[in-house]
Write an enzyme that holds these catalytic residues in place. Structure first.
Site, PDB file in Angstrom:
ATOM      1  N   GLY A  22      53.277  50.046  37.908  1.00 47.06           N
ATOM      2  CA  GLY A  22      53.081  48.841  36.851  1.00 47.06           C
ATOM      3  C   GLY A  22      51.171  49.394  37.089  1.00 47.06           C
ATOM      4  O   GLY A  22      50.669  48.504  36.939  1.00 47.06           O
ATOM      5  N   SER A 153      50.009  40.034  48.737  1.00 47.64           N
ATOM      6  CA  SER A 153      49.135  38.190  48.598  1.00 47.64           C
ATOM      7  C   SER A 153      48.292  38.274  49.644  1.00 47.64           C
ATOM      8  O   SER A 153      48.940  37.853  50.822  1.00 47.64           O
ATOM      9  CB  SER A 153      49.511  38.218  47.256  1.00 47.64           C
ATOM     10  N   TYR A 166      55.602  32.502  44.749  1.00 45.73           N
ATOM     11  CA  TYR A 166      55.054  33.703  43.780  1.00 45.73           C
ATOM     12  C   TYR A 166      54.653  34.044  45.795  1.00 45.73           C
ATOM     13  O   TYR A 166      55.009  35.070  46.147  1.00 45.73           O
ATOM     14  CB  TYR A 166      53.576  33.498  43.008  1.00 45.73           C
ATOM     15  N   LYS A 170      55.802  37.062  48.650  1.00 44.11           N
ATOM     16  CA  LYS A 170      54.321  38.435  48.562  1.00 44.11           C
ATOM     17  C   LYS A 170      54.719  37.767  50.121  1.00 44.11           C
ATOM     18  O   LYS A 170      54.335  39.118  51.178  1.00 44.11           O
ATOM     19  CB  LYS A 170      52.993  37.560  48.310  1.00 44.11           C
TER      20      LYS A 170
END
Length: 259
Positions: A22, A153, A166, A170
């Site tokens: 990414g 995160s 999400y 993480k």
């Protein structure tokens, strides 16, 4: 008393060739540029060909080993990416940065949409980096050295309403780091993660206008993190100076959350 312990020289090796997933924009781009500035050589990755990826390649100049495009949505894509990146050059480091954020109502979302969210978020944020870590770990163990950094995160540590999948993905990365750092400590392979809070990227700005004041009010430092804040931490973890701290998770949140 006074005895000097000889350090295994494998643990002092400076990482040279690093795959950053990414890395066409945002945190990944900043990481690639910061690592290149420290003398490392980079394999870039983007989900598809883009002007952003082209620009990052141009900015890296002689530090660029190559670039691979792959929609990193699960383990099969991760296998293809690692094979392609390894064919460019033998790799010594991996930064798993690629990820997606999809807010959702956990219980109220319809079944079909929930399945799509589950497969998408876990495929990109957990299954793909897990497989890349497995493949990289296999190669690094064979050569006796290597460093892997996961971009996790803050919500993987504290959770967040409206982002349960999400946060869970993480949290999986964070515990992967903790487990593998112990498993591989004696064999020269180091595992780390960074856990950013709000970061000023295009992904965080989407829909952020209504939440910006609230977010900033919760950050004692008075601003969101920059991609460069994250990149500086990754650069240090890849430098070799943190090798004895394998398993370290670095919080990057402007003093907004302490474990």
């Amino acid at each position: 008393p006074g005895r000097r312990h000889r350090q295994d020289p494998r643990h002092r090796l400076t990482t040279v060739n690093i795959l950053v997933t990414g890395s066409s924009r945002g945190i990944g781009r900043a990481v690639a540029l910061r690592l290149a500035a420290s003398g490392h050589r980079i394999v870039l990755h983007g989900s598809r060909p883009s002007q952003a990826l082209d620009r990052t390649q141009a900015e890296l100049g002689g530090s660029l080993l190559g670039a691979v495009t792959e929609d990193l949505d699960g383990t099969a894509a991760a296998q293809r990416l690692w094979a392609a990146a390894s064919a460019i050059a033998p790799l010594d480091g991996l930064v798993n940065n690629a990820g997606i954020y999809r807010p959702h109502a956990f219980a109220e979302t319809g079944d079909d949409d929930f399945d799509s969210l589950l497969n998408g978020i876990f495929g990109t944020n957990l299954m793909a980096p897990l497989m890349l870590t497995r493949l990289a770990g296999r190669d690094f163990l064979a050569q006796g050295s290597g460093r892997i950094v996961q971009v996790a995160s803050r919500v993987g540590l504290k959770g967040e309403a409206g982002a349960a999948l999400y946060a869970a993905s993480k949290a999986g990365l964070i515990n992967l780091v903790k487990s593998l750092s112990t498993e591989h400590a004696a064999r020269g392979v180091r595992h780390f993660a960074i856990a950013p809070g709000w970061v000023d990227t295009a992904m965080s700005r989407d829909g952020m206008e209504e939440r910006l004041a609230e977010a900033l009010a919760g950050i004692p430092a008075g601003r969101m993190a920059t991609p460069e804040d994250c990149a500086n931490a990754v650069n240090w973890l890849m430098s070799g100076e943190a090798d004895y701290m394998s398993g370290l998770i670095i919080d990057i949140n402007g003093a907004s959350y302490h474990r």
